[in-house]
Design a protein around this motif. Structure first.
Motif, PDB file in Angstrom:
ATOM      1  N   GLY A 156       0.804  -1.226   0.000  1.00 40.03           N
ATOM      2  CA  GLY A 156       0.000   0.000   0.000  1.00 40.03           C
ATOM      3  C   GLY A 156       0.831   1.268   0.000  1.00 40.03           C
ATOM      4  N   LYS A 157       0.155   2.394  -0.216  1.00 36.01           N
ATOM      5  CA  LYS A 157       0.850   3.680  -0.331  1.00 36.01           C
ATOM      6  C   LYS A 157       1.361   4.212   1.006  1.00 36.01           C
ATOM      7  CE  LYS A 157      -3.446   6.352   0.045  1.00 36.01           C
ATOM      8  NZ  LYS A 157      -4.311   7.370  -0.580  1.00 36.01           N
TER       9      LYS A 157
ATOM     10  N   ASP B  39      -4.152  -7.045  13.904  1.00 35.58           N
ATOM     11  CA  ASP B  39      -5.454  -7.361  13.329  1.00 35.58           C
ATOM     12  C   ASP B  39      -6.018  -6.166  12.569  1.00 35.58           C
ATOM     13  OD1 ASP B  39      -7.836  -9.175  13.147  1.00 35.58           O
ATOM     14  OD2 ASP B  39      -8.789  -7.537  14.235  1.00 35.58           O
ATOM     15  N   PHE B  40      -5.801  -4.968  13.103  1.00 33.42           N
ATOM     16  CA  PHE B  40      -6.268  -3.749  12.435  1.00 33.42           C
ATOM     17  C   PHE B  40      -5.601  -3.598  11.071  1.00 33.42           C
ATOM     18  CE2 PHE B  40      -5.119   0.675  11.469  1.00 33.42           C
ATOM     19  CZ  PHE B  40      -6.380   1.221  11.254  1.00 33.42           C
ATOM     20  N   PHE B  41      -4.275  -3.744  11.025  1.00 28.42           N
ATOM     21  CA  PHE B  41      -3.550  -3.553   9.770  1.00 28.42           C
ATOM     22  C   PHE B  41      -3.833  -4.665   8.765  1.00 28.42           C
ATOM     23  CE2 PHE B  41      -0.702  -0.861  12.424  1.00 28.42           C
ATOM     24  CZ  PHE B  41      -0.849   0.304  11.686  1.00 28.42           C
ATOM     25  N   ALA B  42      -4.138  -5.856   9.273  1.00 28.60           N
ATOM     26  CA  ALA B  42      -4.437  -6.977   8.380  1.00 28.60           C
ATOM     27  C   ALA B  42      -5.691  -6.723   7.557  1.00 28.60           C
ATOM     28  CB  ALA B  42      -4.594  -8.257   9.193  1.00 28.60           C
ATOM     29  N   GLN B  43      -6.559  -5.835   8.029  1.00 24.58           N
ATOM     30  CA  GLN B  43      -7.811  -5.528   7.326  1.00 24.58           C
ATOM     31  C   GLN B  43      -7.639  -4.439   6.271  1.00 24.58           C
ATOM     32  OE1 GLN B  43     -10.158  -7.700   8.253  1.00 24.58           O
ATOM     33  NE2 GLN B  43      -8.675  -8.361   9.802  1.00 24.58           N
ATOM     34  N   ARG B  44      -6.450  -3.831   6.214  1.00 24.99           N
ATOM     35  CA  ARG B  44      -6.248  -2.698   5.316  1.00 24.99           C
ATOM     36  C   ARG B  44      -5.389  -3.094   4.118  1.00 24.99           C
ATOM     37  NH1 ARG B  44      -7.740   2.310   8.016  1.00 24.99           N
ATOM     38  NH2 ARG B  44      -6.956   3.309   6.148  1.00 24.99           N
ATOM     39  N   LYS B  45      -5.706  -2.492   2.981  1.00 22.83           N
ATOM     40  CA  LYS B  45      -4.960  -2.751   1.750  1.00 22.83           C
ATOM     41  C   LYS B  45      -4.101  -1.554   1.340  1.00 22.83           C
ATOM     42  CE  LYS B  45      -7.060  -6.707   1.341  1.00 22.83           C
ATOM     43  NZ  LYS B  45      -6.330  -7.972   1.619  1.00 22.83           N
ATOM     44  N   ASP B  46      -4.140  -0.502   2.153  1.00 17.67           N
ATOM     45  CA  ASP B  46      -3.447   0.737   1.784  1.00 17.67           C
ATOM     46  C   ASP B  46      -2.136   0.928   2.532  1.00 17.67           C
ATOM     47  OD1 ASP B  46      -4.636   1.089   4.246  1.00 17.67           O
ATOM     48  OD2 ASP B  46      -5.283   3.153   3.876  1.00 17.67           O
TER      49      ASP B  46
ATOM     50  N   TRP C 148       5.301   3.648  13.427  1.00 19.86           N
ATOM     51  CA  TRP C 148       5.584   4.881  12.692  1.00 19.86           C
ATOM     52  C   TRP C 148       4.692   4.858  11.475  1.00 19.86           C
ATOM     53  CZ3 TRP C 148       9.082   2.434  15.640  1.00 19.86           C
ATOM     54  CH2 TRP C 148       9.887   3.210  16.480  1.00 19.86           C
ATOM     55  N   ILE C 149       3.783   5.805  11.391  1.00 20.18           N
ATOM     56  CA  ILE C 149       2.860   5.893  10.263  1.00 20.18           C
ATOM     57  C   ILE C 149       3.345   7.012   9.353  1.00 20.18           C
ATOM     58  CG2 ILE C 149       0.453   6.042   9.572  1.00 20.18           C
ATOM     59  CD1 ILE C 149       1.051   3.795  11.614  1.00 20.18           C
ATOM     60  N   ASN C 150       3.912   6.629   8.226  1.00 24.25           N
ATOM     61  CA  ASN C 150       4.497   7.614   7.298  1.00 24.25           C
ATOM     62  C   ASN C 150       5.469   8.540   8.026  1.00 24.25           C
ATOM     63  OD1 ASN C 150       2.994   6.649   5.053  1.00 24.25           O
ATOM     64  ND2 ASN C 150       1.215   7.805   5.744  1.00 24.25           N
TER      65      ASN C 150
ATOM     66  N   ALA D 103      -1.167   0.726  20.835  1.00 22.38           N
ATOM     67  CA  ALA D 103      -2.168   0.423  19.807  1.00 22.38           C
ATOM     68  C   ALA D 103      -3.272   1.480  19.831  1.00 22.38           C
ATOM     69  CB  ALA D 103      -2.737  -0.970  20.036  1.00 22.38           C
ATOM     70  N   ASN D 104      -2.888   2.709  19.555  1.00 23.28           N
ATOM     71  CA  ASN D 104      -3.826   3.833  19.521  1.00 23.28           C
ATOM     72  C   ASN D 104      -4.468   3.874  18.133  1.00 23.28           C
ATOM     73  OD1 ASN D 104      -5.174   6.288  19.552  1.00 23.28           O
ATOM     74  ND2 ASN D 104      -3.583   7.330  20.722  1.00 23.28           N
ATOM     75  N   ILE D 105      -5.492   3.067  17.944  1.00 26.10           N
ATOM     76  CA  ILE D 105      -6.096   2.894  16.629  1.00 26.10           C
ATOM     77  C   ILE D 105      -6.651   4.204  16.066  1.00 26.10           C
ATOM     78  CG2 ILE D 105      -7.840   1.649  15.308  1.00 26.10           C
ATOM     79  CD1 ILE D 105      -5.505  -0.066  16.350  1.00 26.10           C
ATOM     80  N   LYS D 106      -7.267   5.025  16.909  1.00 19.34           N
ATOM     81  CA  LYS D 106      -7.820   6.293  16.427  1.00 19.34           C
ATOM     82  C   LYS D 106      -6.729   7.205  15.869  1.00 19.34           C
ATOM     83  CE  LYS D 106     -11.973   6.449  19.332  1.00 19.34           C
ATOM     84  NZ  LYS D 106     -12.731   7.212  20.351  1.00 19.34           N
ATOM     85  N   ALA D 107      -5.600   7.275  16.588  1.00 20.08           N
ATOM     86  CA  ALA D 107      -4.490   8.106  16.121  1.00 20.08           C
ATOM     87  C   ALA D 107      -3.920   7.553  14.817  1.00 20.08           C
ATOM     88  CB  ALA D 107      -3.402   8.175  17.186  1.00 20.08           C
ATOM     89  N   ILE D 108      -3.820   6.235  14.722  1.00 16.82           N
ATOM     90  CA  ILE D 108      -3.296   5.600  13.520  1.00 16.82           C
ATOM     91  C   ILE D 108      -4.221   5.861  12.332  1.00 16.82           C
ATOM     92  CG2 ILE D 108      -2.841   3.358  12.429  1.00 16.82           C
ATOM     93  CD1 ILE D 108      -1.873   2.397  15.221  1.00 16.82           C
ATOM     94  N   GLU D 109      -5.522   5.747  12.551  1.00 18.93           N
ATOM     95  CA  GLU D 109      -6.493   6.004  11.467  1.00 18.93           C
ATOM     96  C   GLU D 109      -6.388   7.429  10.962  1.00 18.93           C
ATOM     97  OE1 GLU D 109     -10.263   3.025  12.116  1.00 18.93           O
ATOM     98  OE2 GLU D 109     -10.125   4.777  13.427  1.00 18.93           O
ATOM     99  N   ARG D 110      -6.211   8.379  11.874  1.00 13.56           N
ATOM    100  CA  ARG D 110      -6.078   9.789  11.460  1.00 13.56           C
ATOM    101  C   ARG D 110      -4.862   9.974  10.569  1.00 13.56           C
ATOM    102  NH1 ARG D 110      -7.683  10.949  16.870  1.00 13.56           N
ATOM    103  NH2 ARG D 110      -5.501  11.259  17.458  1.00 13.56           N
ATOM    104  N   LEU D 111      -3.753   9.334  10.939  1.00 16.02           N
ATOM    105  CA  LEU D 111      -2.523   9.485  10.160  1.00 16.02           C
ATOM    106  C   LEU D 111      -2.620   8.794   8.809  1.00 16.02           C
ATOM    107  CD1 LEU D 111       0.061   8.915  13.035  1.00 16.02           C
ATOM    108  CD2 LEU D 111      -0.366  11.055  11.820  1.00 16.02           C
ATOM    109  N   LEU D 112      -3.350   7.708   8.743  1.00 15.99           N
ATOM    110  CA  LEU D 112      -3.527   7.005   7.463  1.00 15.99           C
ATOM    111  C   LEU D 112      -4.413   7.789   6.503  1.00 15.99           C
ATOM    112  CD1 LEU D 112      -3.918   3.300   8.662  1.00 15.99           C
ATOM    113  CD2 LEU D 112      -1.972   4.306   7.457  1.00 15.99           C
ATOM    114  N   LYS D 113      -5.298   8.634   7.043  1.00 22.92           N
ATOM    115  CA  LYS D 113      -6.162   9.443   6.181  1.00 22.92           C
ATOM    116  C   LYS D 113      -5.401  10.607   5.574  1.00 22.92           C
ATOM    117  CE  LYS D 113     -10.474   8.378   8.602  1.00 22.92           C
ATOM    118  NZ  LYS D 113     -11.566   8.908   9.445  1.00 22.92           N
TER     119      LYS D 113
END
Length: 239
Positions: free
Chosen positions: A119-120, A139-146, A220-222, A229-239
């Motif tokens: 993914g990008k 498990d969270f990342f396993a569901q993502r293709k990006d 490290w997200i980008n 495992a702060n999923i909300k913070a990770i989701e914000r950074l992936l957006k």
């Protein structure tokens, strides 16, 4: 002396006075970190720290140690553990830690990591195969293709089977598949399949030691550091 020359001399004197004040402030803000480091070593001889920085509070210094930011007052010998915020709700502790961790990324041997996805978004993970929070993140990342994931193991001593599981994954013909097996809990109750250890775990230990980490998970997200495992913070950074 003419009136004009008197004015010029007064102006020059004022400039020199201002420059003197600015220099004094600069010197105060850059107070010798070597002296502070020596005091810190004497006051807390067992503390392993990486760097010391000045803080916005006079007489208080930021100490990077064990993947955290502590605060040390050399004059009194006090040490504070916690987060420092500005009145504008900026978390200075998190900001400093993020910068430090970001600087270390370029030193990581990504060719030794387990790579999953194309993914990008680039995600670097430091994980323990028996950590429940690590499994939540996995498990969270396993569901993502990006995402393109680079995974390093940091087996914690509190999990006696973690290092053996990490060695198994890294020695597998297909580490990505073996990683998913282990993180799913497949070998929690039964024995780990026979494998020939290839020793790659040592490069993972060196990498995590370089980062100064002693807990999991870390991401490290980008390039931006996220502790836990702060999923909300990770989701914000992936957006």
């Amino acid at each position: 002396m003419s009136k004009t020359r008197k004015i010029v001399r007064c102006l020059l004197g004022g400039c020199l006075l201002v420059l003197g004040i600015v220099s004094a402030v600069a010197a105060a803000s850059d107070e010798a970190p070597a002296q502070v480091a020596e005091t810190l070593k004497k006051t807390y001889p067992k503390l392993e720290f990486q760097k010391i920085f000045t803080s916005p509070i006079a007489g208080l210094y930021e100490v990077a140690a064990g993947g955290k930011i502590l605060y040390f007052a050399p004059k009194t010998g006090h040490m504070l553990a916690g987060e420092l915020w500005t009145k504008d709700s900026v978390n200075l502790s998190k900001e400093r830690l993020g910068k430090l961790m970001g600087e270390k990324l370029k030193l990581l041997p990504l060719n030794k990591a387990i790579k999953i996805g194309t993914g990008k978004n680039t995600v670097i993970e430091v994980t323990d195969p028996d950590c429940i929070f690590c499994r939540k993140g996995s498990d969270f990342f396993a569901q993502r293709k990006d995402v393109t994931r680079y995974i390093f193991f940091l087996p914690l001593k509190m999990h006696p089977q973690a290092e053996q599981k990490a060695r198994y994954v890294l020695s597998a013909a297909d580490p990505a598949s073996a990683y998913e097996e282990v993180m799913s809990g497949r070998y929690d109750e039964g024995p780990i399949p026979f494998f020939k250890d290839n020793g790659v775990i040592e490069s993972h230990k060196e990498a995590t030691a370089l980062l100064g980490l002693n807990g999991t998970p870390n991401y490290w997200i980008n390039g931006t550091f996220v502790a836990g495992a702060n999923i909300k913070a990770i989701e914000r950074l992936l957006k």
